[in-house]
Structures are given as structure tokens and as C-alpha cells.
Scaffold this motif. Structure first.
Motif, short mmCIF file in Angstrom:
data_model
loop_
_atom_site.label_atom_id
_atom_site.label_comp_id
_atom_site.label_asym_id
_atom_site.label_seq_id
_atom_site.Cartn_x
_atom_site.Cartn_y
_atom_site.Cartn_z
N VAL A 63 16.01 -0.93 15.79
CA VAL A 63 15.92 -1.44 14.41
C VAL A 63 16.21 -2.94 14.38
CG1 VAL A 63 16.92 -1.31 12.10
CG2 VAL A 63 16.41 0.79 13.35
N MET A 64 17.23 -3.36 15.09
CA MET A 64 17.57 -4.79 15.13
C MET A 64 16.42 -5.62 15.71
SD MET A 64 21.55 -4.48 16.35
CE MET A 64 21.80 -6.23 16.54
N THR A 65 15.81 -5.13 16.79
CA THR A 65 14.70 -5.84 17.41
C THR A 65 13.47 -5.81 16.53
OG1 THR A 65 15.57 -5.24 19.60
CG2 THR A 65 13.29 -5.99 19.51
N TRP A 66 13.21 -4.69 15.89
CA TRP A 66 12.08 -4.54 14.97
C TRP A 66 12.15 -5.61 13.88
CZ3 TRP A 66 11.61 0.50 11.57
CH2 TRP A 66 10.45 0.45 10.80
N VAL A 67 13.31 -5.76 13.29
CA VAL A 67 13.49 -6.75 12.22
C VAL A 67 13.36 -8.17 12.78
CG1 VAL A 67 15.16 -7.71 10.60
CG2 VAL A 67 14.89 -5.21 10.79
N GLU A 68 14.04 -8.43 13.89
CA GLU A 68 14.05 -9.79 14.45
C GLU A 68 12.66 -10.23 14.92
OE1 GLU A 68 15.89 -11.52 18.44
OE2 GLU A 68 17.44 -10.95 16.99
N LYS A 69 11.93 -9.33 15.57
CA LYS A 69 10.61 -9.67 16.11
C LYS A 69 9.48 -9.44 15.11
CE LYS A 69 11.73 -10.95 20.27
NZ LYS A 69 11.45 -12.31 20.73
N ARG A 70 9.82 -8.88 13.96
CA ARG A 70 8.84 -8.60 12.90
C ARG A 70 7.69 -7.74 13.40
NH1 ARG A 70 8.94 -13.41 8.70
NH2 ARG A 70 11.08 -14.05 9.03
N TRP A 71 8.07 -6.71 14.16
CA TRP A 71 7.07 -5.78 14.66
C TRP A 71 6.48 -4.99 13.50
CZ3 TRP A 71 10.33 -3.32 19.15
CH2 TRP A 71 10.29 -4.16 20.26
N SER A 72 5.27 -4.49 13.71
CA SER A 72 4.68 -3.57 12.74
C SER A 72 5.39 -2.22 12.85
CB SER A 72 3.19 -3.39 13.03
OG SER A 72 3.02 -2.72 14.28
N PHE A 73 5.20 -1.40 11.83
CA PHE A 73 5.77 -0.06 11.88
C PHE A 73 5.20 0.69 13.09
CE2 PHE A 73 5.52 4.47 10.97
CZ PHE A 73 6.86 4.75 10.73
N LYS A 74 3.92 0.53 13.35
CA LYS A 74 3.27 1.21 14.46
C LYS A 74 3.94 0.87 15.80
CE LYS A 74 -1.13 1.60 16.90
NZ LYS A 74 -2.51 1.12 16.98
N THR A 75 4.20 -0.40 16.03
CA THR A 75 4.85 -0.82 17.28
C THR A 75 6.24 -0.21 17.39
OG1 THR A 75 3.61 -2.87 17.35
CG2 THR A 75 5.64 -2.80 18.63
N ALA A 76 7.03 -0.31 16.32
CA ALA A 76 8.38 0.24 16.35
C ALA A 76 8.35 1.75 16.56
CB ALA A 76 9.11 -0.10 15.05
N PHE A 77 7.40 2.42 15.94
CA PHE A 77 7.28 3.87 16.08
C PHE A 77 6.90 4.25 17.51
CE2 PHE A 77 5.04 7.97 15.44
CZ PHE A 77 6.12 8.70 14.96
N ILE A 96 5.37 -3.57 26.14
CA ILE A 96 5.77 -4.21 24.87
C ILE A 96 7.03 -5.06 25.00
CG2 ILE A 96 6.53 -3.77 22.50
CD1 ILE A 96 4.75 -1.26 22.51
N LEU A 97 8.08 -4.50 25.58
CA LEU A 97 9.38 -5.19 25.54
C LEU A 97 9.41 -6.43 26.44
CD1 LEU A 97 11.80 -2.12 25.50
CD2 LEU A 97 10.75 -3.34 23.58
N LYS A 98 8.95 -6.31 27.66
CA LYS A 98 8.99 -7.46 28.57
C LYS A 98 8.16 -8.62 28.04
CE LYS A 98 8.43 -8.84 33.36
NZ LYS A 98 7.99 -8.43 34.70
N PRO A 99 6.91 -8.39 27.61
CA PRO A 99 6.15 -9.51 27.05
C PRO A 99 6.81 -10.14 25.82
CG PRO A 99 4.67 -7.71 27.58
CD PRO A 99 6.08 -7.19 27.76
#
Length: 102
Positions: A63-77, A96-99
Motif C-alpha cells: 500500500v505504501m509503495t502503491w501510493v508513493e509510486k502512483r501505481w494503477s489499481f491493476k498493477t497493485a492488484f 515490476i519492482l526492480k524496474p
């Protein structure tokens, strides 16, 4: 080299994701066979507790990374789903994470 994993949210997330994935593999392929084939439930209790803690840490850092990186819901899911599949977190780290960390 390990410093890069502690200096950012995504770095900490990658580290916890790796450990969570590793604990899942140990639980499924070592501890559970010891329980059901060797009649020894203790490894499941120990590894299961560790894995549970790491899974909660994984979810919080996701959740913290999702917010910080502004990922889409699809990516976070997709990242979340990776934690439910054996070896999934290793694949997601590579794709996803390394890039996102570089």
C-alpha cells in the motif's frame, strides 16, 4: 549494496517481498511435507508464524509503495496476487519492482 534496500519504500518492499516469497516456499515445500508426511507439525507453526508476519508487512509496504509510486489499481492488484502464488513474488520483482526501484 544492501543499503539500497533500506533507503526507500520500494527497496524495503522488495526485500520484504523476497523474504515473504521465500517463507512461502519453505512453508509449502519443506514445513508442510514435514507435518503431513513426517508427522511433525512444529515446522509449520514456526514457519507459518514467520510467513504470516512477513505477509502482513508485505501488504502494508504494498500500500505504501502503491501510493508513493502512483501505481494503477491493476498493477497493485497484480503485485498482491503474486504473493498468493508460489514463486510469484520473484517474478513480480523481476517484472515490476526492480524496474520501479532503478
Amino acid at each position: 549494496m544492501m543499503r539500497k534496500y533500506f533507503n526507500s519504500t520500494i527497496g524495503r518492499f522488495r526485500l520484504v517481498a523476497f523474504l515473504e516469497g521465500l517463507s512461502f516456499i519453505i512453508l509449502l515445500f519443506i514445513a508442510m511435507p514435514m507435518k503431513y508426511l513426517g508427522d511433525n507439525p512444529e515446522p509449520v507453526r514456526v514457519v507459518g508464524g514467520i510467513h504470516g508476519f512477513l505477509f502482513v508487512a508485505f501488504a502494508i509496504l504494498l500500500v505504501m509503495t502503491w501510493v508513493e509510486k502512483r501505481w494503477s489499481f491493476k498493477t497493485a492488484f497484480l503485485v498482491f496476487l503474486s504473493s498468493l502464488v508460489p514463486f510469484g513474488t520473484f517474478y513480480i520483482d523481476h517484472k515490476i519492482l526492480k524496474p520501479a526501484h532503478e
